[in-house]
Design a protein around this motif. Sequence first.
Motif, short mmCIF file in Angstrom:
data_model
loop_
_atom_site.label_atom_id
_atom_site.label_comp_id
_atom_site.label_asym_id
_atom_site.label_seq_id
_atom_site.Cartn_x
_atom_site.Cartn_y
_atom_site.Cartn_z
N GLN A 4 0.83 -1.21 0.00
CA GLN A 4 0.00 0.00 0.00
C GLN A 4 0.87 1.26 0.00
O GLN A 4 0.55 2.24 -0.67
CB GLN A 4 -0.92 0.01 1.22
CG GLN A 4 -2.03 -1.02 1.15
CD GLN A 4 -2.86 -1.00 2.41
OE1 GLN A 4 -2.41 -0.55 3.46
NE2 GLN A 4 -4.09 -1.52 2.30
N HIS A 5 1.95 1.22 0.73
CA HIS A 5 2.85 2.37 0.80
C HIS A 5 3.52 2.59 -0.56
O HIS A 5 3.69 3.74 -1.00
CB HIS A 5 3.90 2.17 1.90
CG HIS A 5 4.61 3.42 2.27
ND1 HIS A 5 5.87 3.69 1.81
CD2 HIS A 5 4.23 4.49 3.04
CE1 HIS A 5 6.26 4.87 2.27
NE2 HIS A 5 5.28 5.37 3.02
N GLN A 6 3.91 1.53 -1.25
CA GLN A 6 4.51 1.65 -2.57
C GLN A 6 3.51 2.23 -3.57
O GLN A 6 3.86 3.07 -4.40
CB GLN A 6 5.00 0.29 -3.06
CG GLN A 6 6.24 -0.19 -2.33
CD GLN A 6 6.64 -1.59 -2.76
OE1 GLN A 6 5.86 -2.32 -3.38
NE2 GLN A 6 7.87 -1.98 -2.42
N GLU A 7 2.25 1.77 -3.49
CA GLU A 7 1.22 2.31 -4.38
C GLU A 7 0.99 3.79 -4.10
O GLU A 7 0.81 4.59 -5.02
CB GLU A 7 -0.09 1.54 -4.20
CG GLU A 7 -0.05 0.13 -4.75
CD GLU A 7 -1.31 -0.65 -4.43
OE1 GLU A 7 -2.22 -0.11 -3.75
OE2 GLU A 7 -1.39 -1.81 -4.87
N PHE A 8 0.99 4.16 -2.82
CA PHE A 8 0.82 5.56 -2.45
C PHE A 8 1.95 6.41 -3.02
O PHE A 8 1.70 7.48 -3.59
CB PHE A 8 0.75 5.70 -0.93
CG PHE A 8 0.72 7.12 -0.46
CD1 PHE A 8 -0.42 7.89 -0.61
CD2 PHE A 8 1.84 7.70 0.11
CE1 PHE A 8 -0.45 9.20 -0.18
CE2 PHE A 8 1.82 9.02 0.53
CZ PHE A 8 0.67 9.76 0.39
N ARG A 9 3.18 5.94 -2.86
CA ARG A 9 4.32 6.70 -3.41
C ARG A 9 4.23 6.83 -4.92
O ARG A 9 4.58 7.85 -5.50
CB ARG A 9 5.64 6.03 -3.03
CG ARG A 9 6.00 6.28 -1.60
CD ARG A 9 7.38 5.76 -1.31
NE ARG A 9 7.75 6.21 0.02
CZ ARG A 9 8.94 6.64 0.33
NH1 ARG A 9 9.89 6.65 -0.58
NH2 ARG A 9 9.21 7.04 1.54
N GLY A 10 3.75 5.80 -5.60
CA GLY A 10 3.56 5.86 -7.04
C GLY A 10 2.53 6.91 -7.42
O GLY A 10 2.71 7.68 -8.38
N ARG A 11 1.41 6.98 -6.68
CA ARG A 11 0.38 7.98 -6.95
C ARG A 11 0.92 9.38 -6.71
O ARG A 11 0.67 10.30 -7.49
CB ARG A 11 -0.86 7.73 -6.09
CG ARG A 11 -1.67 6.53 -6.53
CD ARG A 11 -3.04 6.49 -5.88
NE ARG A 11 -3.05 6.65 -4.44
CZ ARG A 11 -3.02 5.67 -3.55
NH1 ARG A 11 -2.96 4.41 -3.96
NH2 ARG A 11 -3.05 5.92 -2.25
N VAL A 12 1.68 9.56 -5.64
CA VAL A 12 2.26 10.87 -5.34
C VAL A 12 3.24 11.28 -6.45
O VAL A 12 3.24 12.43 -6.90
CB VAL A 12 2.96 10.87 -3.96
CG1 VAL A 12 3.80 12.11 -3.75
CG2 VAL A 12 1.93 10.74 -2.85
N ARG A 14 3.17 10.37 -9.60
CA ARG A 14 2.40 10.73 -10.79
C ARG A 14 1.79 12.12 -10.64
O ARG A 14 1.78 12.91 -11.58
CB ARG A 14 1.30 9.70 -11.06
CG ARG A 14 1.81 8.44 -11.71
CD ARG A 14 0.68 7.57 -12.23
NE ARG A 14 -0.34 7.27 -11.26
CZ ARG A 14 -0.31 6.26 -10.39
NH1 ARG A 14 0.71 5.44 -10.38
NH2 ARG A 14 -1.30 6.06 -9.54
N LEU A 15 1.27 12.45 -9.46
CA LEU A 15 0.70 13.77 -9.22
C LEU A 15 1.76 14.86 -9.31
O LEU A 15 1.51 15.93 -9.86
CB LEU A 15 0.01 13.82 -7.86
CG LEU A 15 -1.36 13.16 -7.78
CD1 LEU A 15 -1.85 13.12 -6.33
CD2 LEU A 15 -2.36 13.87 -8.66
N GLN A 16 2.95 14.59 -8.79
CA GLN A 16 4.02 15.59 -8.85
C GLN A 16 4.46 15.84 -10.29
O GLN A 16 4.70 16.98 -10.68
CB GLN A 16 5.21 15.15 -7.99
CG GLN A 16 4.95 15.30 -6.51
CD GLN A 16 6.08 14.75 -5.66
OE1 GLN A 16 6.87 13.93 -6.11
NE2 GLN A 16 6.14 15.22 -4.42
N ALA A 20 4.07 19.36 -12.30
CA ALA A 20 5.21 20.00 -12.97
C ALA A 20 4.87 20.33 -14.42
O ALA A 20 5.24 21.38 -14.95
CB ALA A 20 6.43 19.09 -12.91
N GLY A 21 4.11 19.45 -15.09
CA GLY A 21 3.71 19.70 -16.47
C GLY A 21 2.75 20.87 -16.58
O GLY A 21 2.85 21.70 -17.49
#
Length: 114
Positions: A4-12, A14-16, A20-21
């Motif tokens: 769950q923590h890895q998935e959360f970091r992945g979502r964060v 992608r949002l970052q 930036a874009g």
Amino acid sequence: MSVQHQEFRGRVARLQSKHAGFSQGYAARVQSDGLILIEPRKIRSRISGKIFVLIIGTFLLFKAFLMAALGFDSYDHRVAKLAAGSAVEQLGAVVMQADPASVWAAQQIGPILR
């Protein structure tokens, strides 16, 4: 680290990257079904291909003018003198070496200068 923590970091992450874009600007468009899409603006280079070719051509003509004005022997002597200098001068010598296009243009310009 949990899944769950890895998935959360992945979502964060992608949002970052999305943030930036969008920080460089965005454009909104409406699709045919009424859905509004907001997309980041694409960053385009300010130097187009035509300008790049124009700069290279101008530089080659400059070299040809120097060759025609100084003479081929004097020009080659000066480039050899540059090659014996510091690293920056050696780079300049590589760039200023006689190439077939510059030599041809110098042969065409030579009679006009004399």
